[in-house]
Design an enzyme around this catalytic site. Structure first.
Site, mmCIF file in Angstrom:
data_model
loop_
_atom_site.group_PDB
_atom_site.id
_atom_site.type_symbol
_atom_site.label_atom_id
_atom_site.label_comp_id
_atom_site.label_asym_id
_atom_site.label_seq_id
_atom_site.Cartn_x
_atom_site.Cartn_y
_atom_site.Cartn_z
ATOM 1 N N ASP A 18 3.787 8.365 -3.783
ATOM 2 C CA ASP A 18 2.950 8.055 -2.622
ATOM 3 C C ASP A 18 1.926 9.147 -2.321
ATOM 4 O O ASP A 18 1.546 9.353 -1.168
ATOM 5 C CB ASP A 18 3.813 7.797 -1.372
ATOM 6 C CG ASP A 18 4.802 6.667 -1.579
ATOM 7 O OD1 ASP A 18 4.469 5.729 -2.340
ATOM 8 O OD2 ASP A 18 5.902 6.720 -1.002
ATOM 9 N N HIS A 46 1.099 0.905 -4.665
ATOM 10 C CA HIS A 46 -0.150 1.660 -4.686
ATOM 11 C C HIS A 46 -1.179 0.939 -3.809
ATOM 12 O O HIS A 46 -1.484 -0.228 -4.039
ATOM 13 C CB HIS A 46 -0.664 1.798 -6.117
ATOM 14 C CG HIS A 46 0.286 2.560 -7.008
ATOM 15 N ND1 HIS A 46 0.093 2.741 -8.342
ATOM 16 C CD2 HIS A 46 1.451 3.204 -6.723
ATOM 17 C CE1 HIS A 46 1.091 3.462 -8.849
ATOM 18 N NE2 HIS A 46 1.932 3.740 -7.875
ATOM 19 N N GLN A 227 5.382 6.825 -9.106
ATOM 20 C CA GLN A 227 6.304 7.853 -8.595
ATOM 21 C C GLN A 227 5.687 9.268 -8.741
ATOM 22 O O GLN A 227 4.465 9.389 -8.740
ATOM 23 C CB GLN A 227 7.663 7.759 -9.275
ATOM 24 C CG GLN A 227 8.450 6.502 -8.909
ATOM 25 C CD GLN A 227 8.156 5.290 -9.770
ATOM 26 O OE1 GLN A 227 8.118 5.364 -10.972
ATOM 27 N NE2 GLN A 227 7.940 4.144 -9.151
HETATM 28 P P1 GDP Z 1 0.547 5.979 -4.365
HETATM 29 O O1 GDP Z 1 1.872 5.331 -4.470
HETATM 30 O O2 GDP Z 1 0.537 7.360 -4.925
HETATM 31 O O3 GDP Z 1 -0.573 5.142 -4.910
HETATM 32 O O4 GDP Z 1 0.265 6.153 -2.806
HETATM 33 P P2 GDP Z 1 0.460 5.007 -1.675
HETATM 34 O O5 GDP Z 1 -0.650 4.039 -1.799
HETATM 35 O O6 GDP Z 1 1.846 4.496 -1.683
HETATM 36 O O7 GDP Z 1 0.340 5.889 -0.361
HETATM 37 C C1 GDP Z 1 -0.805 6.643 -0.096
HETATM 38 C C2 GDP Z 1 -1.412 6.148 1.218
HETATM 39 O O8 GDP Z 1 -2.384 7.059 1.658
HETATM 40 C C3 GDP Z 1 -2.121 4.818 1.089
HETATM 41 O O9 GDP Z 1 -1.988 4.112 2.298
HETATM 42 C C4 GDP Z 1 -3.580 5.214 0.860
HETATM 43 O O10 GDP Z 1 -4.494 4.229 1.325
HETATM 44 C C5 GDP Z 1 -3.675 6.447 1.708
HETATM 45 N N1 GDP Z 1 -4.605 7.489 1.245
HETATM 46 C C6 GDP Z 1 -4.868 7.898 -0.013
HETATM 47 N N2 GDP Z 1 -5.707 8.970 0.013
HETATM 48 C C7 GDP Z 1 -5.971 9.218 1.316
HETATM 49 C C8 GDP Z 1 -6.747 10.201 1.984
HETATM 50 O O11 GDP Z 1 -7.342 11.094 1.403
HETATM 51 N N3 GDP Z 1 -6.754 10.150 3.353
HETATM 52 C C9 GDP Z 1 -6.081 9.197 4.057
HETATM 53 N N4 GDP Z 1 -6.156 9.211 5.381
HETATM 54 N N5 GDP Z 1 -5.342 8.248 3.449
HETATM 55 C C10 GDP Z 1 -5.281 8.280 2.090
HETATM 56 P P1 IMO Z 2 4.859 5.127 -6.032
HETATM 57 O O1 IMO Z 2 4.393 4.749 -7.415
HETATM 58 C C1 IMO Z 2 7.926 6.859 -3.498
HETATM 59 C C2 IMO Z 2 12.068 6.463 -4.872
HETATM 60 C C3 IMO Z 2 13.040 5.632 -4.046
HETATM 61 C C4 IMO Z 2 14.335 6.357 -4.357
HETATM 62 C C5 IMO Z 2 14.170 6.732 -5.825
HETATM 63 C C6 IMO Z 2 14.836 5.768 -6.786
HETATM 64 O O2 IMO Z 2 4.384 4.214 -4.968
HETATM 65 O O3 IMO Z 2 4.568 6.568 -5.768
HETATM 66 P P2 IMO Z 2 14.263 3.319 -7.611
HETATM 67 O O4 IMO Z 2 14.029 2.053 -6.861
HETATM 68 O O5 IMO Z 2 13.138 3.744 -8.490
HETATM 69 O O6 IMO Z 2 15.567 3.322 -8.344
HETATM 70 O O7 IMO Z 2 14.415 4.442 -6.467
HETATM 71 O O8 IMO Z 2 12.785 6.785 -6.053
HETATM 72 N N1 IMO Z 2 10.832 5.785 -5.288
HETATM 73 C C7 IMO Z 2 9.617 6.034 -4.781
HETATM 74 N N2 IMO Z 2 9.241 6.811 -3.754
HETATM 75 N N3 IMO Z 2 6.992 6.202 -4.211
HETATM 76 C C8 IMO Z 2 7.345 5.444 -5.264
HETATM 77 O O9 IMO Z 2 6.444 4.887 -6.100
HETATM 78 C C9 IMO Z 2 8.720 5.292 -5.559
HETATM 79 N N4 IMO Z 2 9.410 4.598 -6.489
HETATM 80 C C10 IMO Z 2 10.694 4.919 -6.330
HETATM 81 O O10 IMO Z 2 12.732 5.676 -2.689
HETATM 82 O O11 IMO Z 2 14.427 7.569 -3.643
HETATM 83 MG MG MG Z 3 3.274 4.391 -3.254
#
Ligand code: GDP
Ligand code: IMO
Ligand code: MG
Length: 429
Positions: A18, A46, A227
């Site tokens: 995330d 994502h 991840q």
């Molecule tokens: P990922 O799993 O690594 O792709 O990340 P996620 O999408 O799960 O979580 C990142 C969150 O932060 C999302 O809601 C994005 O829209 C948001 N995000 C990404 N970059 C930025 C940033 O620079 N500033 C802010 N405010 N939000 C961001």
């Molecule tokens: P993105 O790609 C954050 C975490 C789960 C748990 C551990 C194992 O969005 O960054 P699983 O279901 O894979 O067996 O869970 O990994 N986890 C993540 N945490 N972002 C993710 O993906 C995750 N994918 C799995 O919360 O701790």
């Molecule tokens: Mg994510």
């Protein structure tokens, strides 16, 4: 404009997931010929925001919002066919027609994997990772046991039936041994998955060969990780990890494209830290401070909606990400979220058994007792849109110092600054 002069780029998570990989992948994807997922499954979530529209992607790479690049799901990814079909339909409903190819070798998440995930998590108790309940550990387990089902099998009814017999009885036995009753029916699973195979067969291909041939002709490829380093099954905080390798080195095994060909490896790093799931978390915040950061950063899981735990930036973790991924650079995200904090502690080392430690320990008992050692840096005020136009040097000095401190501590340049969730809210240094 994105600098895509290096033709093969990998984007990976440098923390607990995330970090904003989706946003950074989308930023670079416009100039790629292929955007490729190489591991993980729909445990990933994502988020990409383009022109005010939000897209939540779980299996399809974040390049899908451009017309040109082909989206590829590599053999290292595990696929829940129902989730994939839903995601294709979700995108179509939003006017996006995915140009998608799926590896014939990718393993398939079956309904019993999800049951097994629930049973395992309960059984593991304090040692569990707090999984997303998407069947990830069990599907990778079956792959290693060698009774897994692959995408190609869904198009071959006889082989599928033969394999399903073995995999089903194995999973049923274990799930029942855990004291769970398995309310699934093998025949209906068979029929349902043959149906999924028919729907998905136009997308199934030997993508390793496709990518190899395209790369030979000079195509540019962007690999999108899921991840992050601390969830890597080898390098992460085991057993509180996921069940795949998140490191860039896994691109080769997860797609069949040689690691010799990767030029650029970007580690996406949030300017603070978030964690969804269970594990020790040395820099974790609690109380009002945690609430404030969680709310401001919108830190709720994209996949499960769970509130994310939050904490200060942990450079012990990022240092490991730089080393094990061979990062050529860092993309630092969510700097806007840290605006308004008067001071910003950054963890550069841990104190473990009265010693200062700069690298992630393998020992779980050590990690459980690790105390963060902080350098406290000065915060900055609100960031304004004109700063994006004017570039890094016009950002507040204290923010520049924060970035330079990270670079010095982990020995890697921060070349991309993200200060908002939208594609354009990005500065290249
Ligand atoms: P990922 O799993 O690594 O792709 O990340 P996620 O999408 O799960 O979580 C990142 C969150 O932060 C999302 O809601 C994005 O829209 C948001 N995000 C990404 N970059 C930025 C940033 O620079 N500033 C802010 N405010 N939000 C961001
Ligand atoms: P993105 O790609 C954050 C975490 C789960 C748990 C551990 C194992 O969005 O960054 P699983 O279901 O894979 O067996 O869970 O990994 N986890 C993540 N945490 N972002 C993710 O993906 C995750 N994918 C799995 O919360 O701790
Ligand atoms: Mg994510």
């Amino acid at each position: 404009m994105p600098d895509n002069s290096s033709k093969v780029t990998a984007i990976v998570g440098a923390q607990w997931g995330d970090e904003g990989k989706g946003k950074i992948t989308d930023f670079f994807a416009g100039e790629a010929d292929f955007v490729v997922r190489f591991h993980g499954g729909n445990n990933a979530g994502h988020t990409v925001i383009v022109d005010g529209d939000t897209y939540k992607l779980h299996l399809i790479p974040s390049g899908v919002l451009y017309e040109y690049p082909t989206s590829i799901i590599g053999n290292g990814v595990v696929i829940d066919p129902a989730a994939l079909i839903n995601e294709i339909n979700y995108l179509k409903d939003k006017g996006v027609n995915p140009k998608l190819k799926i590896s014939d070798r990718a393993h398939v998440i079956m309904p019993y994997h999800i049951e097994m995930d629930i049973a395992l998590t309960k059984h593991q108790g304090k040692l569990a990772a707090g999984s997303t309940k998407r069947g990830i550990a069990p599907v990778y387990g079956d792959k290693m046991y060698r009774h897994g089902i692959r995408m190609i099998d869904l198009t071959e009814p006889d082989v599928f039936s033969e394999k399903l017999d073995k995999a089903y009885s194995f999973n049923q036995t274990v799930i029942e041994a855990f004291g769970h009753s398995i309310e699934l029916n093998k025949k209906s699973i068979y029929e349902q998955y043959i149906e999924y195979g028919k729907i998905l067969s136009p997308y199934i291909s030997d993508v390793s060969v496709d990518l190899f041939n395209a790369h030979k002709k000079g195509a540019s490829i962007l690999f999108e990780g899921a991840q992050g380093i601390s969830l890597d099954v080898d390098h992460g905080v085991y057993p509180h990890t996921t069940s795949s390798n998140t490191v860039a080195g896994h691109v080769a095994a997860g797609t069949g494209v040689s690691f010799r060909d990767i030029h650029r490896i970007i580690g996406v790093t949030k300017a603070y830290l978030s964690r969804v799931g269970q594990s020790p978390l040395p820099t974790e915040l609690s109380g009002v401070e945690a609430e404030t950061l969680r709310e401001k950063g919108g830190e709720y899981g994209t996949t499960t909606g769970r509130p994310r735990r939050v904490g200060w930036l942990d450079l012990v973790q990022v240092r490991q990400a730089v080393r094990t991924n061979g990062l050529t650079e860092i993309a630092l995200t969510k700097l806007d979220i840290l605006s308004g904090f008067s001071s910003l502690p950054v963890c550069h080392s841990y104190k473990i058994d009265s010693k200062e430690v700069k690298e992630m320990p393998a020992s779980l008992s050590q990690f459980r007792t690790a105390e963060p050692i902080y350098e406290t840096l000065e915060g900055w005020g609100e960031l304004t849109p004109d700063m994006i136009e004017k570039g890094f040097n016009t950002l507040p000095n204290t923010l520049q110092t924060y970035v330079q401190y990270i670079e010095d501590q982990v020995d890697c340049p921060v070349s991309i600054i993200s200060m908002g969730p939208q594609r354009h809210e990005t500065i290249i240094r």
